[in-house]
Design a protein around this motif. Sequence first.
Motif, PDB file in Angstrom:
ATOM      1  N   PRO A   1     -11.807  10.192  -4.419  1.00 36.30           N
ATOM      2  CA  PRO A   1     -10.592  10.294  -3.607  1.00 36.30           C
ATOM      3  C   PRO A   1     -10.611   9.387  -2.376  1.00 36.30           C
ATOM      4  O   PRO A   1      -9.591   8.762  -2.034  1.00 36.30           O
ATOM      5  CB  PRO A   1     -10.571  11.775  -3.194  1.00 36.30           C
ATOM      6  CG  PRO A   1     -11.304  12.474  -4.279  1.00 36.30           C
ATOM      7  CD  PRO A   1     -12.393  11.531  -4.688  1.00 36.30           C
ATOM      8  N   GLY A   2     -11.775   9.279  -1.711  1.00 37.40           N
ATOM      9  CA  GLY A   2     -11.861   8.401  -0.545  1.00 37.40           C
ATOM     10  C   GLY A   2     -11.630   6.944  -0.920  1.00 37.40           C
ATOM     11  O   GLY A   2     -10.910   6.208  -0.215  1.00 37.40           O
ATOM     12  N   VAL A   3     -12.216   6.533  -2.044  1.00 35.94           N
ATOM     13  CA  VAL A   3     -12.033   5.149  -2.505  1.00 35.94           C
ATOM     14  C   VAL A   3     -10.585   4.903  -2.915  1.00 35.94           C
ATOM     15  O   VAL A   3      -9.997   3.855  -2.605  1.00 35.94           O
ATOM     16  CB  VAL A   3     -12.986   4.855  -3.678  1.00 35.94           C
ATOM     17  CG1 VAL A   3     -12.649   3.512  -4.318  1.00 35.94           C
ATOM     18  CG2 VAL A   3     -14.433   4.867  -3.199  1.00 35.94           C
ATOM     19  N   VAL A   4      -9.959   5.882  -3.586  1.00 38.14           N
ATOM     20  CA  VAL A   4      -8.568   5.730  -4.021  1.00 38.14           C
ATOM     21  C   VAL A   4      -7.633   5.602  -2.820  1.00 38.14           C
ATOM     22  O   VAL A   4      -6.718   4.763  -2.817  1.00 38.14           O
ATOM     23  CB  VAL A   4      -8.167   6.926  -4.914  1.00 38.14           C
ATOM     24  CG1 VAL A   4      -6.653   7.001  -5.079  1.00 38.14           C
ATOM     25  CG2 VAL A   4      -8.824   6.808  -6.274  1.00 38.14           C
ATOM     26  N   ILE A   5      -7.852   6.409  -1.796  1.00 39.02           N
ATOM     27  CA  ILE A   5      -7.023   6.290  -0.592  1.00 39.02           C
ATOM     28  C   ILE A   5      -7.226   4.923   0.050  1.00 39.02           C
ATOM     29  O   ILE A   5      -6.267   4.269   0.481  1.00 39.02           O
ATOM     30  CB  ILE A   5      -7.354   7.421   0.404  1.00 39.02           C
ATOM     31  CG1 ILE A   5      -6.912   8.769  -0.161  1.00 39.02           C
ATOM     32  CG2 ILE A   5      -6.666   7.168   1.753  1.00 39.02           C
ATOM     33  CD1 ILE A   5      -7.294   9.950   0.696  1.00 39.02           C
ATOM     34  N   GLY A   6      -8.479   4.469   0.111  1.00 37.13           N
ATOM     35  CA  GLY A   6      -8.758   3.148   0.676  1.00 37.13           C
ATOM     36  C   GLY A   6      -8.063   2.042  -0.101  1.00 37.13           C
ATOM     37  O   GLY A   6      -7.492   1.109   0.489  1.00 37.13           O
ATOM     38  N   LEU A   7      -8.073   2.133  -1.441  1.00 37.73           N
ATOM     39  CA  LEU A   7      -7.388   1.132  -2.258  1.00 37.73           C
ATOM     40  C   LEU A   7      -5.881   1.168  -2.031  1.00 37.73           C
ATOM     41  O   LEU A   7      -5.218   0.120  -1.997  1.00 37.73           O
ATOM     42  CB  LEU A   7      -7.708   1.362  -3.732  1.00 37.73           C
ATOM     43  CG  LEU A   7      -9.148   1.064  -4.169  1.00 37.73           C
ATOM     44  CD1 LEU A   7      -9.356   1.453  -5.632  1.00 37.73           C
ATOM     45  CD2 LEU A   7      -9.480  -0.409  -3.977  1.00 37.73           C
ATOM     46  N   GLY A   8      -5.339   2.381  -1.870  1.00 36.03           N
ATOM     47  CA  GLY A   8      -3.912   2.497  -1.579  1.00 36.03           C
ATOM     48  C   GLY A   8      -3.550   1.832  -0.259  1.00 36.03           C
ATOM     49  O   GLY A   8      -2.512   1.153  -0.153  1.00 36.03           O
ATOM     50  N   ILE A   9      -4.397   2.012   0.756  1.00 40.01           N
ATOM     51  CA  ILE A   9      -4.161   1.373   2.056  1.00 40.01           C
ATOM     52  C   ILE A   9      -4.244  -0.141   1.919  1.00 40.01           C
ATOM     53  O   ILE A   9      -3.452  -0.885   2.517  1.00 40.01           O
ATOM     54  CB  ILE A   9      -5.164   1.906   3.095  1.00 40.01           C
ATOM     55  CG1 ILE A   9      -4.896   3.388   3.380  1.00 40.01           C
ATOM     56  CG2 ILE A   9      -5.110   1.094   4.387  1.00 40.01           C
ATOM     57  CD1 ILE A   9      -5.975   4.074   4.191  1.00 40.01           C
ATOM     58  N   MET A  10      -5.209  -0.619   1.127  1.00 40.99           N
ATOM     59  CA  MET A  10      -5.332  -2.057   0.900  1.00 40.99           C
ATOM     60  C   MET A  10      -4.072  -2.635   0.249  1.00 40.99           C
ATOM     61  O   MET A  10      -3.571  -3.686   0.654  1.00 40.99           O
ATOM     62  CB  MET A  10      -6.536  -2.346   0.004  1.00 40.99           C
ATOM     63  CG  MET A  10      -7.878  -2.254   0.692  1.00 40.99           C
ATOM     64  SD  MET A  10      -9.195  -2.740  -0.456  1.00 40.99           S
ATOM     65  CE  MET A  10     -10.611  -2.715   0.652  1.00 40.99           C
ATOM     66  N   ILE A  11      -3.556  -1.946  -0.765  1.00 38.10           N
ATOM     67  CA  ILE A  11      -2.357  -2.429  -1.454  1.00 38.10           C
ATOM     68  C   ILE A  11      -1.178  -2.489  -0.497  1.00 38.10           C
ATOM     69  O   ILE A  11      -0.420  -3.480  -0.463  1.00 38.10           O
ATOM     70  CB  ILE A  11      -2.046  -1.523  -2.665  1.00 38.10           C
ATOM     71  CG1 ILE A  11      -3.136  -1.680  -3.731  1.00 38.10           C
ATOM     72  CG2 ILE A  11      -0.676  -1.851  -3.252  1.00 38.10           C
ATOM     73  CD1 ILE A  11      -3.047  -0.668  -4.856  1.00 38.10           C
ATOM     74  N   ALA A  12      -1.021  -1.423   0.304  1.00 38.39           N
ATOM     75  CA  ALA A  12       0.077  -1.420   1.279  1.00 38.39           C
ATOM     76  C   ALA A  12      -0.086  -2.550   2.286  1.00 38.39           C
ATOM     77  O   ALA A  12       0.894  -3.231   2.638  1.00 38.39           O
ATOM     78  CB  ALA A  12       0.117  -0.065   2.003  1.00 38.39           C
ATOM     79  N   ALA A  13      -1.330  -2.778   2.750  1.00 42.81           N
ATOM     80  CA  ALA A  13      -1.576  -3.838   3.733  1.00 42.81           C
ATOM     81  C   ALA A  13      -1.265  -5.211   3.143  1.00 42.81           C
ATOM     82  O   ALA A  13      -0.657  -6.067   3.810  1.00 42.81           O
ATOM     83  CB  ALA A  13      -3.028  -3.772   4.211  1.00 42.81           C
ATOM     84  N   VAL A  14      -1.670  -5.448   1.886  1.00 41.96           N
ATOM     85  CA  VAL A  14      -1.408  -6.741   1.250  1.00 41.96           C
ATOM     86  C   VAL A  14       0.087  -6.975   1.088  1.00 41.96           C
ATOM     87  O   VAL A  14       0.597  -8.082   1.330  1.00 41.96           O
ATOM     88  CB  VAL A  14      -2.119  -6.811  -0.122  1.00 41.96           C
ATOM     89  CG1 VAL A  14      -1.606  -7.990  -0.939  1.00 41.96           C
ATOM     90  CG2 VAL A  14      -3.619  -6.934   0.075  1.00 41.96           C
ATOM     91  N   LEU A  15       0.824  -5.941   0.686  1.00 45.62           N
ATOM     92  CA  LEU A  15       2.274  -6.087   0.529  1.00 45.62           C
ATOM     93  C   LEU A  15       2.946  -6.407   1.860  1.00 45.62           C
ATOM     94  O   LEU A  15       3.840  -7.265   1.938  1.00 45.62           O
ATOM     95  CB  LEU A  15       2.865  -4.808  -0.071  1.00 45.62           C
ATOM     96  CG  LEU A  15       2.501  -4.515  -1.526  1.00 45.62           C
ATOM     97  CD1 LEU A  15       3.046  -3.160  -1.966  1.00 45.62           C
ATOM     98  CD2 LEU A  15       3.027  -5.618  -2.436  1.00 45.62           C
TER      99      LEU A  15
END
Length: 432
Positions: free
Chosen positions: A181-195
């Motif tokens: 879950p921690g990694v998934v949230i981090g990946l979600g933040i990364m995707i939002a930041a890249v967009l």
Amino acid sequence: MSQELAIMLVCFVALLCLRVPIAFVLGLATVVTALALDYDKVSLSIASDLANGIDSFALLAIPFFILAGELMGRGGLARRLIDLATVIVGRLPGGLALVNTLTCMLFGAISGSAVAAVSSIGGTLIPEMNRKGYERDFNIAVTASAATTGMLIPPSNIMIVYALVAGNVSVAALFLGGILPGVVIGLGIMIAAVLICFVRGYGKQAGADAPDLPPFGRALLGAFPSLLLIFIVLGGILGGIFTATEASAIAVLWAFLLGVVFYREINPNELIGITLRAARTTAVVLFLVASSYAMSRLLTQEQVPQQVSAALLNLSENPFVILLIINMTLLAVGVFMDMTPAVLIFTPIFLPIATSLGIDPVHFGIIMIANLCIGLLTPPVGTCLFVGAGVGGSDIVRVSKAMLPFYLVMLAMLLLITYWAPLSMQLPGLLK
């Protein structure tokens, strides 16, 4: 609601509005309510409850992990993790935002402190992102959001607190349950930041943010001793070599060796100041634990968990609906209350409901912690938000607006964690 509980609620809200520190709010509300009750009926002593609340060997892990986090924050860990993250993702478009997120995830996991991640990583990367043309409030929002993942990726103090309150819950299972879950949230933040970077044109040219990078091998070698702590703690606990409390003491020893001997970033004269800061933080946390335990005992004595459970089950017996209501309640609680007292007060109330619906206590603990992580980013109590604004030199209103995309991402990830149990239970299942 009984008259006594109404008194507690009114006292609690009134003291919060007066901006009384939350530990005193909990203690005073408990005392006032106890005075309003029949002492023959409520056979408790507030003083003994305060003492019993922190009379636990498992809680010794908290001051040790806090001290380890202080040593890591001062011991050159942040810079080496930044180098490693830059080598991995720094050449991508919007690379500095990704570097920021990945470094905060690593630092938060190793130190076990979201606030330490914001101050240590943000103090270095926010000014660098400002110089590279990234907007200041966006930089702060990325840092603060990513830092909260350290509450889920082990080792984590709040998981130890939850395990203590929940009873028969393995700390090792919680540690494993929080990784994905921690990694998934981090990946979600990364995707939002890249967009966001793509739309606004931040770091548009690949590699523009990281033209001169050390070789991957050298960066990994520099950060490897720090990353090794995660494997030492998890491996030792899962292998039955030591308990979570003993692992926290080993974390202090390892952080000391890294900062003083290996990296040589800490002068021995600084150790007294580092220890004092850790002691002050420990005192605040343990006072919160003690006062929360006293309130929790009173609520249990008055059968509040049973009343809440009956009320929720009268609304619906659908687990989907019940979990949605619990999530909405915890989100509201996180706005006004820090993670530790929220876990101590609401775990005895909501955990029996969750288990009656067939939800594993480990899964529910991950849901609760992921939920309250959002509270670290919401005013008026969100500590990561305030620390980030202070480090980045902005104000809460502007940073809160920049946080909106990340709030949406974290809420979406919270729903995924809530309703897809294998995300939290796949790794703990290996223990069986």
